[in-house]
Design a protein around this motif. Sequence first.
Motif, PDB file in Angstrom:
ATOM      1  N   TRP A 249      37.881  71.465   1.754  1.00 14.70           N
ATOM      2  CA  TRP A 249      38.522  70.732   2.799  1.00 14.70           C
ATOM      3  C   TRP A 249      37.964  69.343   2.800  1.00 14.70           C
ATOM      4  N   LEU A 250      36.616  69.146   2.730  1.00 13.99           N
ATOM      5  CA  LEU A 250      36.225  67.783   2.614  1.00 13.99           C
ATOM      6  C   LEU A 250      36.606  66.924   1.417  1.00 13.99           C
ATOM      7  N   ALA A 251      36.688  67.687   0.315  1.00 14.01           N
ATOM      8  CA  ALA A 251      37.121  66.831  -0.801  1.00 14.01           C
ATOM      9  C   ALA A 251      38.820  66.443  -0.769  1.00 14.01           C
ATOM     10  N   ARG A 252      39.423  67.294  -0.123  1.00 14.02           N
ATOM     11  CA  ARG A 252      41.095  66.931   0.113  1.00 14.02           C
ATOM     12  C   ARG A 252      41.084  65.809   1.124  1.00 14.02           C
ATOM     13  N   PHE A 253      40.311  65.903   2.173  1.00 14.76           N
ATOM     14  CA  PHE A 253      40.459  64.941   3.379  1.00 14.76           C
ATOM     15  C   PHE A 253      40.001  63.539   2.781  1.00 14.76           C
ATOM     16  N   MET A 254      38.967  63.606   1.955  1.00 19.68           N
ATOM     17  CA  MET A 254      38.554  62.476   1.256  1.00 19.68           C
ATOM     18  C   MET A 254      39.511  61.646   0.430  1.00 19.68           C
ATOM     19  N   GLN A 255      40.289  62.477  -0.263  1.00 15.07           N
ATOM     20  CA  GLN A 255      41.334  61.950  -1.023  1.00 15.07           C
ATOM     21  C   GLN A 255      42.517  61.330  -0.291  1.00 15.07           C
ATOM     22  N   LYS A 256      42.630  61.525   1.005  1.00 14.92           N
ATOM     23  CA  LYS A 256      43.733  61.153   1.917  1.00 14.92           C
ATOM     24  C   LYS A 256      43.464  60.083   2.871  1.00 14.92           C
ATOM     25  N   THR A 257      42.214  59.772   3.066  1.00 16.02           N
ATOM     26  CA  THR A 257      41.701  58.843   4.019  1.00 16.02           C
ATOM     27  C   THR A 257      41.008  57.651   3.736  1.00 16.02           C
ATOM     28  N   PRO A 258      40.953  56.408   3.901  1.00 14.60           N
ATOM     29  CA  PRO A 258      40.308  55.468   3.383  1.00 14.60           C
ATOM     30  C   PRO A 258      39.107  55.506   3.818  1.00 14.60           C
ATOM     31  N   VAL A 259      38.699  56.051   4.801  1.00 17.43           N
ATOM     32  CA  VAL A 259      37.227  56.114   5.501  1.00 17.43           C
ATOM     33  C   VAL A 259      36.811  57.525   5.810  1.00 17.43           C
ATOM     34  N   PHE A 260      35.631  57.895   5.200  1.00 17.92           N
ATOM     35  CA  PHE A 260      35.001  59.374   5.416  1.00 17.92           C
ATOM     36  C   PHE A 260      34.044  59.210   6.148  1.00 17.92           C
ATOM     37  N   PRO A 261      34.053  59.990   7.370  1.00 20.84           N
ATOM     38  CA  PRO A 261      32.821  59.986   8.483  1.00 20.84           C
ATOM     39  C   PRO A 261      31.895  60.871   7.989  1.00 20.84           C
ATOM     40  N   VAL A 262      30.652  60.407   8.198  1.00 23.37           N
ATOM     41  CA  VAL A 262      29.605  61.285   8.127  1.00 23.37           C
ATOM     42  C   VAL A 262      28.881  61.342   9.423  1.00 23.37           C
ATOM     43  N   PRO A 263      28.220  62.536   9.744  1.00 27.30           N
ATOM     44  CA  PRO A 263      27.844  62.720  11.479  1.00 27.30           C
ATOM     45  C   PRO A 263      26.200  62.173  11.134  1.00 27.30           C
TER      46      PRO A 263
ATOM     47  N   LEU B 125      25.607  65.303  -1.053  1.00 32.10           N
ATOM     48  CA  LEU B 125      26.694  66.116  -1.578  1.00 32.10           C
ATOM     49  C   LEU B 125      28.196  65.467  -1.312  1.00 32.10           C
ATOM     50  N   ILE B 126      28.169  64.764  -0.269  1.00 33.10           N
ATOM     51  CA  ILE B 126      29.487  64.132  -0.181  1.00 33.10           C
ATOM     52  C   ILE B 126      29.744  62.850  -1.403  1.00 33.10           C
ATOM     53  N   HIS B 127      28.721  62.321  -1.449  1.00 34.45           N
ATOM     54  CA  HIS B 127      28.930  61.379  -2.645  1.00 34.45           C
ATOM     55  C   HIS B 127      29.155  61.989  -4.075  1.00 34.45           C
ATOM     56  N   ALA B 128      28.584  63.004  -4.139  1.00 33.64           N
ATOM     57  CA  ALA B 128      28.785  63.857  -5.586  1.00 33.64           C
ATOM     58  C   ALA B 128      30.437  64.402  -5.631  1.00 33.64           C
ATOM     59  N   VAL B 129      30.818  64.869  -4.484  1.00 30.28           N
ATOM     60  CA  VAL B 129      32.191  65.223  -4.451  1.00 30.28           C
ATOM     61  C   VAL B 129      33.044  64.082  -4.542  1.00 30.28           C
ATOM     62  N   LYS B 130      32.923  62.770  -4.061  1.00 29.33           N
ATOM     63  CA  LYS B 130      33.479  61.896  -4.323  1.00 29.33           C
ATOM     64  C   LYS B 130      33.647  61.475  -5.774  1.00 29.33           C
ATOM     65  N   SER B 131      32.483  61.548  -6.393  1.00 29.57           N
ATOM     66  CA  SER B 131      32.439  60.952  -7.953  1.00 29.57           C
ATOM     67  C   SER B 131      33.286  62.156  -8.606  1.00 29.57           C
TER      68      SER B 131
ATOM     69  N   LYS C 142      44.066  72.628  -8.608  1.00 27.45           N
ATOM     70  CA  LYS C 142      45.386  72.247  -7.940  1.00 27.45           C
ATOM     71  C   LYS C 142      45.912  72.952  -6.728  1.00 27.45           C
ATOM     72  N   VAL C 143      45.356  74.331  -6.916  1.00 25.66           N
ATOM     73  CA  VAL C 143      45.728  75.393  -5.912  1.00 25.66           C
ATOM     74  C   VAL C 143      44.941  75.377  -4.630  1.00 25.66           C
ATOM     75  N   ALA C 144      45.376  75.123  -3.516  1.00 21.89           N
ATOM     76  CA  ALA C 144      44.762  75.059  -2.248  1.00 21.89           C
ATOM     77  C   ALA C 144      45.158  76.249  -1.294  1.00 21.89           C
ATOM     78  N   LEU C 145      44.407  76.853  -0.835  1.00 23.36           N
ATOM     79  CA  LEU C 145      44.548  78.133   0.056  1.00 23.36           C
ATOM     80  C   LEU C 145      45.019  77.791   1.361  1.00 23.36           C
ATOM     81  N   ASP C 146      45.818  78.447   2.150  1.00 24.51           N
ATOM     82  CA  ASP C 146      46.226  78.065   3.470  1.00 24.51           C
ATOM     83  C   ASP C 146      44.930  78.576   4.559  1.00 24.51           C
ATOM     84  N   PHE C 147      44.914  78.282   5.669  1.00 27.99           N
ATOM     85  CA  PHE C 147      43.925  78.580   6.869  1.00 27.99           C
ATOM     86  C   PHE C 147      44.287  80.088   7.501  1.00 27.99           C
TER      87      PHE C 147
END
Length: 325
Positions: free
Chosen positions: A179-193, A237-243, A320-325
């Motif tokens: 989910w984090l990877a898909r969100f990252m690809q849709k938003t210009p800013v990825f927030p980290v707590p 980990l987030i940086h690695a996913v971005k890469s 390319k396959v994402a499961l539903d929640f």
Amino acid sequence: MRRQHAPSIFNLDSVSAKKIVITGAAGLVGQNLLPLLKQSSLSQVVAIDKHPTNTAILRRLHPEIHVVEADLAEAGPWQNELEGCTHLVIGHAQIGGLYPQDFVRNNIQATERLLEAALRHKVSYAVSISSSVVNSMAIDDYTETKKAQEALNAASGIKQVVLRPTLMFGWFDRKHVGWLARFMQKTPVFPVPGDGRYLRQPLFAGDFSAIIASTLESEITGAYNITGQEGIDYIDLIHAVKSATGAKARIQKIPYNLFWAMLKANVLFDTNPAFTIKQLEALITPDVFEVIDWPGIFGVSATPLREALETTFRHPVYSKVALDF
């Protein structure tokens, strides 16, 4: 790119004489396990899951597999699928959600009904997929009901192995890293707590599936903490996913309290959020899980983390396959 494969000690052809029933089969673990088992001359496998969208994906990807859409918390024809079952993979679980009753229904009541059917049909061996949270300091609905589920499985008396994986990622990951990877690809800013320095020990679902495959042949017993071999801070980990995904989002640290408030507000608009306040609190819980020699125990080579991320997010079909929640 490494192909998901069975461990060297695992003779896939020897599985063909078994009837394997997998519950929660349309989830992350089941969807990763089935491509592995299909490498054999497997003649009989039953995949059970209650999620309509995800079972449809399962049928589309694996038309030769017998797929049963059923809610294990309710009696029904699915119970007859345990007849002749030699090996049961107990993979159903309520992982996220807002309502305690959902965790009780899907982690406890469904397991009670499943075990009733398994005992009635004399299932000889089970793989009980538990979770590292049973050893966690966190106290939440998921943690407490997974403890109860593990206890139910143990009390059944069925010969079994208990596998307790840490946070998993891989093909078909609809929550967590996926989910984090898909969100990252849709938003210009990825927030980290906060500062993002929260140790994670992620486990590649491909490796975990190979471990399950190994147990189906060896019928090993006992309880094993299956922890990712490489520890990594959440922000790294987030940086690695971005890469791995090629996402362009800017990674931005924000105060923890603000992040918490954002999740709280999101619940007003999303009744089934992918990331909840409870999961945020679990993220910052300072758990460090035991790392055992599972490559040696199960004969499964641990895929390096960055290679596993590449495999997860760049596979020509499954990524390319994402499961539903």
